[in-house]
Design a protein around this motif. Structure first.
Motif, PDB file in Angstrom:
ATOM      1  N   MET A  88       0.845  -1.201   0.000  1.00 44.84           N
ATOM      2  CA  MET A  88       0.000   0.000   0.000  1.00 44.84           C
ATOM      3  C   MET A  88       0.878   1.248   0.000  1.00 44.84           C
ATOM      4  N   GLY A  89       0.316   2.340  -0.460  1.00 43.06           N
ATOM      5  CA  GLY A  89       0.940   3.656  -0.341  1.00 43.06           C
ATOM      6  C   GLY A  89       2.371   3.688  -0.859  1.00 43.06           C
ATOM      7  N   GLY A  90       3.259   4.098   0.014  1.00 42.97           N
ATOM      8  CA  GLY A  90       4.656   4.246  -0.377  1.00 42.97           C
ATOM      9  C   GLY A  90       5.308   2.943  -0.802  1.00 42.97           C
ATOM     10  N   SER A  91       4.691   1.822  -0.471  1.00 44.12           N
ATOM     11  CA  SER A  91       5.275   0.536  -0.848  1.00 44.12           C
ATOM     12  C   SER A  91       4.692   0.009  -2.149  1.00 44.12           C
ATOM     13  N   SER A  92       3.735   0.711  -2.733  1.00 42.54           N
ATOM     14  CA  SER A  92       3.123   0.210  -3.971  1.00 42.54           C
ATOM     15  C   SER A  92       2.988   1.253  -5.074  1.00 42.54           C
ATOM     16  N   SER A 139       5.430  -6.178   0.254  1.00 45.02           N
ATOM     17  CA  SER A 139       6.195  -4.950   0.379  1.00 45.02           C
ATOM     18  C   SER A 139       5.574  -4.063   1.450  1.00 45.02           C
ATOM     19  N   SER A 140       6.288  -3.866   2.544  1.00 45.73           N
ATOM     20  CA  SER A 140       5.752  -3.023   3.613  1.00 45.73           C
ATOM     21  C   SER A 140       6.894  -2.552   4.504  1.00 45.73           C
ATOM     22  N   LYS A 141       7.046  -1.250   4.574  1.00 48.88           N
ATOM     23  CA  LYS A 141       8.116  -0.683   5.415  1.00 48.88           C
ATOM     24  C   LYS A 141       7.957  -1.126   6.874  1.00 48.88           C
ATOM     25  N   SER A 142       6.746  -0.901   7.402  1.00 50.82           N
ATOM     26  CA  SER A 142       6.511  -1.224   8.814  1.00 50.82           C
ATOM     27  C   SER A 142       6.350  -2.724   9.027  1.00 50.82           C
ATOM     28  N   GLY A 143       5.916  -3.415   7.988  1.00 48.60           N
ATOM     29  CA  GLY A 143       5.656  -4.855   8.126  1.00 48.60           C
ATOM     30  C   GLY A 143       4.431  -5.150   8.962  1.00 48.60           C
ATOM     31  N   THR A 144       3.585  -4.148   9.194  1.00 48.18           N
ATOM     32  CA  THR A 144       2.400  -4.358  10.040  1.00 48.18           C
ATOM     33  C   THR A 144       1.102  -3.924   9.361  1.00 48.18           C
ATOM     34  N   GLY A 201      10.936   7.426   4.721  1.00 49.56           N
ATOM     35  CA  GLY A 201       9.480   7.227   4.797  1.00 49.56           C
ATOM     36  C   GLY A 201       8.964   6.647   3.492  1.00 49.56           C
ATOM     37  N   GLY A 202       7.824   5.986   3.548  1.00 47.37           N
ATOM     38  CA  GLY A 202       7.280   5.302   2.369  1.00 47.37           C
ATOM     39  C   GLY A 202       7.191   6.184   1.134  1.00 47.37           C
ATOM     40  N   ARG A 203       6.684   7.392   1.316  1.00 44.37           N
ATOM     41  CA  ARG A 203       6.452   8.233   0.128  1.00 44.37           C
ATOM     42  C   ARG A 203       7.744   8.814  -0.443  1.00 44.37           C
ATOM     43  N   GLU A 281       0.581  12.398  -5.777  1.00 49.35           N
ATOM     44  CA  GLU A 281      -0.520  12.659  -4.836  1.00 49.35           C
ATOM     45  C   GLU A 281      -0.132  12.286  -3.413  1.00 49.35           C
ATOM     46  N   GLN A 282       0.421  11.085  -3.247  1.00 43.47           N
ATOM     47  CA  GLN A 282       0.778  10.663  -1.886  1.00 43.47           C
ATOM     48  C   GLN A 282       1.869  11.564  -1.314  1.00 43.47           C
ATOM     49  N   LEU A 283       2.884  11.815  -2.156  1.00 46.30           N
ATOM     50  CA  LEU A 283       4.010  12.625  -1.687  1.00 46.30           C
ATOM     51  C   LEU A 283       3.523  13.979  -1.169  1.00 46.30           C
ATOM     52  N   ALA A 285       0.249  15.129  -0.638  1.00 45.19           N
ATOM     53  CA  ALA A 285      -0.866  15.170   0.317  1.00 45.19           C
ATOM     54  C   ALA A 285      -0.421  14.735   1.709  1.00 45.19           C
ATOM     55  N   GLU A 286       0.331  13.641   1.794  1.00 38.85           N
ATOM     56  CA  GLU A 286       0.740  13.169   3.125  1.00 38.85           C
ATOM     57  C   GLU A 286       1.817  14.074   3.726  1.00 38.85           C
ATOM     58  N   SER A 287       2.631  14.671   2.844  1.00 43.11           N
ATOM     59  CA  SER A 287       3.717  15.490   3.374  1.00 43.11           C
ATOM     60  C   SER A 287       3.223  16.850   3.841  1.00 43.11           C
ATOM     61  N   ASN A 379      -2.478  12.020  10.941  1.00 44.03           N
ATOM     62  CA  ASN A 379      -3.917  11.750  10.959  1.00 44.03           C
ATOM     63  C   ASN A 379      -4.344  10.486  10.215  1.00 44.03           C
ATOM     64  N   VAL A 380      -3.373   9.773   9.635  1.00 45.39           N
ATOM     65  CA  VAL A 380      -3.727   8.535   8.923  1.00 45.39           C
ATOM     66  C   VAL A 380      -4.289   7.513   9.917  1.00 45.39           C
ATOM     67  N   GLN A 381      -3.732   7.552  11.126  1.00 45.49           N
ATOM     68  CA  GLN A 381      -4.093   6.558  12.132  1.00 45.49           C
ATOM     69  C   GLN A 381      -5.571   6.632  12.534  1.00 45.49           C
ATOM     70  N   SER A 383      -8.382   6.883  10.928  1.00 49.28           N
ATOM     71  CA  SER A 383      -9.277   5.966  10.223  1.00 49.28           C
ATOM     72  C   SER A 383      -8.920   4.524  10.534  1.00 49.28           C
ATOM     73  N   LYS A 384      -7.587   4.272  10.655  1.00 52.67           N
ATOM     74  CA  LYS A 384      -7.161   2.895  10.941  1.00 52.67           C
ATOM     75  C   LYS A 384      -7.728   2.427  12.282  1.00 52.67           C
ATOM     76  N   ASP A 385      -7.703   3.326  13.293  1.00 55.36           N
ATOM     77  CA  ASP A 385      -8.212   2.946  14.613  1.00 55.36           C
ATOM     78  C   ASP A 385      -9.701   2.630  14.546  1.00 55.36           C
TER      79      ASP A 385
HETATM   80  O1  LIG Z   1       4.938   0.384   3.856  1.00 54.55           O
HETATM   81  P1  LIG Z   1       3.953   0.277   4.956  1.00 54.55           P
HETATM   82  O2  LIG Z   1       4.568   0.354   6.307  1.00 54.55           O
HETATM   83  O3  LIG Z   1       3.086  -0.941   4.784  1.00 54.55           O
HETATM   84  O4  LIG Z   1       3.014   1.512   4.860  1.00 54.55           O
HETATM   85  C1  LIG Z   1       2.173   1.769   3.780  1.00 54.55           C
HETATM   86  C2  LIG Z   1       1.528   3.129   3.963  1.00 54.55           C
HETATM   87  O5  LIG Z   1       0.817   3.079   5.188  1.00 54.55           O
HETATM   88  C3  LIG Z   1       0.433   4.239   5.889  1.00 54.55           C
HETATM   89  O6  LIG Z   1      -0.918   4.409   5.747  1.00 54.55           O
HETATM   90  C4  LIG Z   1       1.161   5.519   5.631  1.00 54.55           C
HETATM   91  O7  LIG Z   1       0.318   6.610   5.795  1.00 54.55           O
HETATM   92  C5  LIG Z   1       1.807   5.559   4.269  1.00 54.55           C
HETATM   93  O8  LIG Z   1       2.712   6.636   4.261  1.00 54.55           O
HETATM   94  C6  LIG Z   1       2.511   4.269   3.971  1.00 54.55           C
HETATM   95  O9  LIG Z   1       3.177   4.366   2.741  1.00 54.55           O
END
Ligand SMILES: O=P(O)(O)OC[C@H]1O[C@H](O)[C@H](O)[C@@H](O)[C@@H]1O
Length: 569
Positions: A88-92, A139-144, A201-203, A281-283, A285-287, A379-381, A383-385
């Motif tokens: 997702m996002g920066g990883s895709s 593909s995921s930076k955080s792996g979560t 960071g992902g973006r 867009e991601q770069l 908007a998120e930045s 503020n991304v969190q 919606s996730k929560d």
């Molecule tokens: O690469 P990941 O850790 O899976 O993250 C994927 C995306 O998740 C989040 O929602 C962040 O807002 C993005 O900046 C990030 O690119």
């Protein structure tokens, strides 16, 4: 690869800002990683200190280019026909832009990118691949992140049905060191794990392993890509006068125009590179979209005539190769009416590697002008929560709680806050009233679409946007969920209160289980839509949700509603 344009009345103001950043040595300070450029608070400086790795990643990647390319050749020679990237996002988004720009290269596996939880989409991808001849790239930076992990569970199960315990051999991971994904990859005997430098960071990760490994796997020349990026780094170097530095010119125009109310950065990219906006867009908007300020990236909006636009735009056109005559004509017309325009021309699609760097640097500069931290996404969190809470309820009750609709007809259920302004028993009229809240020259309308991404839906969305522009002269953005949650979603909630949102959901045609979880893809997609809707309403954003009984029929219904909007001119 220069940058020039007609900045209209903004020219002298932007020129002053360029002088100011020259005096304050902004570009040099970015290169020396002076975190005080953006924020004074220690909590921010800590994040920023750990987010500037994009400035030196190209040199680091040079050392890996041969090894990445050798790995890609081995995969190709093993008879792998498809690469399915799950992220997702920066990883895709960078791989998705590469896929749309370069397509399938002769003699190399075709790259596919899955970044949707929509069950129709997941099923469609599953039908296009055979696990045996596919390499899955988790593909995921955080792996979560919930989406790539859910995709992994689904496709690992498929691969295991065919390959048994050897399924892991068809998987690789790209992640940061020490993440849960790195552990998972070890446990399931993935063929390979690429660990990225963690200070990116992902973006900002297009020029790291997150962009380069998929590029190599689809047959692109990684060493050449890095040379192109290096050329851009030199052009934006600390000793280059700011007026000759394309990132400084772009970043100052972005930041200065946004401060003056021209905060809709309208990107026009021609022909092959027309999908570049997805990454930009991601770069942007998120930045920049936080603390109540931000730049609204407008990508993929049909380009109109001068009378279609109010005074809230900065147009940035990037043309690769031969310029498109129709675009040139329209830009000339816009320039003659003093709309600010920046033009970049690049020799061909391969120069995108240089663009990635230039835009990253420009965004960092714009962030400094706006006084925000361009490296967090606070503020991304939200919606996730809310999505996680909804999924928790789903696991207990087997259902997702829904509010009472404002209006229910045979075709559509409409949800939103009760307000007399939106009181109508005619669905089209209710939609029109909602959209008509958008103030010309100030607001934007965001279409947030939880449907399968396909040509038919793309075409309908484009028509809807054209009509909104024609009737209301208001900027529109469009994003498929959940992709946009990891991109423009930050700006929607953290940026200025200028968005008028329309979430679109529909009855699912099918559903698919997520192995080992108590939710399905259908439930996850719905929970993501409801979670974001609740987060928008929680911030008192102007948001309406349309739930259609039939997906494509729904967009046609919306098109009819916007076709009969009153003209505001
Ligand atoms: O690469 P990941 O850790 O899976 O993250 C994927 C995306 O998740 C989040 O929602 C962040 O807002 C993005 O900046 C990030 O690119």
């Amino acid at each position: 690869m220069g940058i020039n344009g007609n900045l209209g009345e903004k020219a002298s103001f932007i020129d002053e800002e360029l002088s100011r950043i020259e005096e304050e040595r902004v570009v040099e300070r970015i290169w020396t990683k002076d975190v005080s450029l953006w924020k004074r608070e220690e909590e921010h400086q800590k994040i920023i200190r750990n987010a500037l790795g994009w400035l030196d990643v190209v040199a680091k990647m040079r050392a890996h280019a041969g090894e990445i390319e050798a790995f890609a050749r081995a995969i190709r020679d093993d008879g792998i026909e498809r690469i399915l990237l799950l992220g997702m996002g920066g990883s895709s988004l960078c791989p998705e832009v590469l896929r749309r720009t370069f397509g399938a290269l002769e003699g190399w596996p075709e790259l596919l990118v899955l970044d949707s939880t929509d069950p129709d989409t997941v099923a469609n991808f599953a039908s296009r691949i055979s696990p045996q001849s596919t390499l899955f790239v988790v593909s995921s930076k955080s792996g979560t992140t919930i989406e790539p992990l859910s995709f992994f569970k689904f496709f690992y199960e498929r691969a295991r049905e065919e390959r048994g315990e050897r399924a892991g051999h068809n998987f690789i991971a790209i992640t940061d060191p020490g993440t849960p994904l790195e552990r998972l990859a070890r446990e399931r005997s993935f063929r390979r794990t690429f660990t990225n430098p963690p200070d990116i960071g992902g973006r900002y990760s297009a020029l790291s392993l997150f962009g380069l490994v998929p590029a190599a796997l689809m047959g692109l020349d990684v060493a050449r890509a890095l040379e192109r990026a290096e050329a851009a780094m030199r052009a934006c170097g600390p000793d280059v006068p700011v007026r000759e530095n394309p990132a400084a010119r772009l970043g100052v125009a972005m930041g200065a125009c946004a401060r003056e109310g021209q905060d809709k950065l309208t990107l026009i990219a021609n022909g092959r590179i027309s999908s570049f906006g997805l990454w930009v867009e991601q770069l942007i908007a998120e930045s920049t979209g936080k603390e109540g300020v931000g730049i609204v990236p407008v990508a993929g909006e049909p380009l109109g005539e001068p009378e279609d636009y109010a005074d809230d735009r900065l147009f940035v056109a990037i043309q690769a190769g031969e310029p498109d005559e129709e675009i040139e004509r329209k830009l000339d017309a816009l320039a003659s009416r003093a709309h600010p325009i920046l033009k970049r021309s690049i020799s061909g699609a391969h120069e995108l590697w240089a663009e990635f760097f230039t835009w990253e640097m420009a965004t960092a500069i714009a962030g400094a002008l706006l006084g925000i931290d361009p490296f967090d996404q606070p503020n991304v969190q939200e919606s996730k929560d809310r999505t996680a809470a909804l999924l928790g309820q789903f696991a207990e009750t087997g259902d997702l709680p829904e509010e009472e609709p404002l209006l229910a007809t045979d075709e559509v259920l409409i949800y939103g806050p009760r307000s007399s302004d939106l009181d109508s028993d005619d669905a089209r009229e209710l939609i029109r009233r909602h959209l008509a809240q958008a103030r010309m020259g100030r607001d934007y309308i965001a279409l947030l679409v939880y449907l399968e991404e396909n040509e038919e839906h793309d075409a309908l969305l484009s028509e809807i946007r054209r009509h909104v522009l024609d009737r209301l002269r208001v900027a529109t953005t469009a994003g498929y969920g959940p992709r946009y949650l990891h991109s423009t979603g930050q700006l929607h909630k953290g940026g200025p209160d200028t968005g008028v949102f329309l979430l679109i959901t529909a009855d699912a045609r099918q559903d698919l289980p997520v192995p080992g979880e108590r939710y399905s893809f259908g439930a996850l997609e719905r929970a993501q839509a409801l979670g974001d809707f609740a987060a928008l309403l929680g911030r008192r954003r102007r948001a309406l949700r349309l739930h259609f009984r039939h997906d494509t029929g729904g967009l046609n219904f919306l098109l009819e509603a916007v076709q009969s909007l009153d003209r505001t001119r």
